[in-house]
Design an enzyme around this catalytic site. Structure first.
Site, short mmCIF file in Angstrom:
data_model
loop_
_atom_site.label_atom_id
_atom_site.label_comp_id
_atom_site.label_asym_id
_atom_site.label_seq_id
_atom_site.Cartn_x
_atom_site.Cartn_y
_atom_site.Cartn_z
N HIS A 168 0.85 -1.19 0.00
CA HIS A 168 0.00 0.00 0.00
C HIS A 168 0.89 1.24 0.00
O HIS A 168 1.98 1.24 0.59
CB HIS A 168 -0.89 0.06 1.25
CG HIS A 168 -2.17 -0.71 1.14
ND1 HIS A 168 -2.78 -1.26 2.25
CD2 HIS A 168 -2.98 -0.99 0.10
CE1 HIS A 168 -3.91 -1.87 1.88
NE2 HIS A 168 -4.03 -1.71 0.57
N CYS A 262 -2.29 2.92 9.18
CA CYS A 262 -3.26 1.89 8.78
C CYS A 262 -4.42 1.81 9.76
O CYS A 262 -5.53 1.44 9.38
CB CYS A 262 -2.58 0.53 8.68
SG CYS A 262 -1.52 0.32 7.24
#
Length: 284
Positions: A168, A262
């Site tokens: 990511h 996150c």
């Protein structure tokens, strides 16, 4: 739906967090995670953010959705719009209805990318100033980023990620304010590095050994950066630029491929990043 005053962040308690499958190089069912330790680390992050003046919204944990705790992947907030994620892996696709319901309850216009597109929210789409920097290959795809840009009416710069450990964008890139960012060059191809260097005047390059401690996966609150411990060189670089740092132990979440960023989603909008939020500056 930008809110006045302090930043607002969405989090989800780790009541059902655990490593139940393997969809990135960090995850190991055999190694697993310690639920009690994970809960303590999550609470320490929550307390730290509250101490910095952040208002916390809470998602309801759901059994069978261990990664719901990683709310950065819920979607992307932009003004009155919430673009919900369309996850690549089936084991995470059950999260989307919960995030869509949350967005509707908050009063957002909720949009979801069409079938056939993969988009994993603020995990792969981060504003630096008015431009949306977008990572693709491992989770999100280029078509979804262009779709998001068209719906929001913003400039999008897709960049290919080349190291599966940094699957990511938020694992290897962290905007600090307009024109300033932290990044790990080894996560990007030559074009991606050129885009970042060409568009962001002030950059902190993270060393490979500190990138592995998820140091780029940080939460920015005003002039304070909250990050995982184990990155003293980055902390020193940030302090030289006038940022304060708060370091936490988030080892149980790193086992699953995530850290501070996150575990959070800006409810007041990724585009309303910390440098735009009134009253968000805090000192260590």
């Amino acid at each position: 739906m930008s809110t006045a005053g302090n930043p607002r962040i969405l989090m989800c308690p780790p009541d059902h967090f655990g490593i139940e499958y393997e969809i990135n190089p960090w995850m190991s069912i055999q190694q697993g995670s310690d639920p009690e330790r994970a809960a303590g680390q999550w609470r320490a992050l929550e307390r730290t953010l509250e101490d910095l003046g952040v208002a916390i919204d809470l998602m309801t944990p759901e059994k069978g959705l261990p990664d719901l705790v990683f709310t950065a992947n819920a979607g992307l907030v932009y003004r009155d719009t919430f673009i919900a994620s369309r996850f690549r892996f089936g084991v995470r696709q059950g999260e989307t209805p919960h995030f869509e319901a949350w967005g509707r309850a908050r009063g957002f216009e909720v949009l979801t990318p069409p079938e056939g597109m993969n988009f994993e929210g603020a995990g792969d789409a981060l504003f630096c100033g008015e431009t949306l920097f977008a990572g693709y290959r491992f989770r999100s795809d280029v078509r979804s980023h262009h779709w998001v840009g068209e719906r929001l009416g913003v400039e999008v710069l897709p960049m290919e990620l080349v190291d599966p450990r940094y699957y990511h964008l938020d694992t290897c890139f962290c905007p600090l304010e307009a024109g300033v960012a932290v990044y790990y060059p080894g996560a990007f191809d030559d074009y991606g590095r050129a885009v970042i260097r060409g568009r962001i005047p002030t950059l902190i390059e993270v060393r490979a050994e500190e990138a592995q401690s998820f140091s780029c996966n940080a939460v920015v609150v005003g002039r304070t950066v909250v990050l995982n411990q184990g990155a003293p060189a980055l902390a020193a670089d940030l302090q030289r630029l006038g940022y304060a740092t708060r370091t936490l132990e988030l080892s149980e979440f790193i086992k699953s491929g995530g850290s501070a960023k996150c575990l959070t989603l800006r409810v007041d909008g990724e585009e309303a990043a910390a440098w735009k939020a009134a009253g968000s500056a805090a000192s260590p």
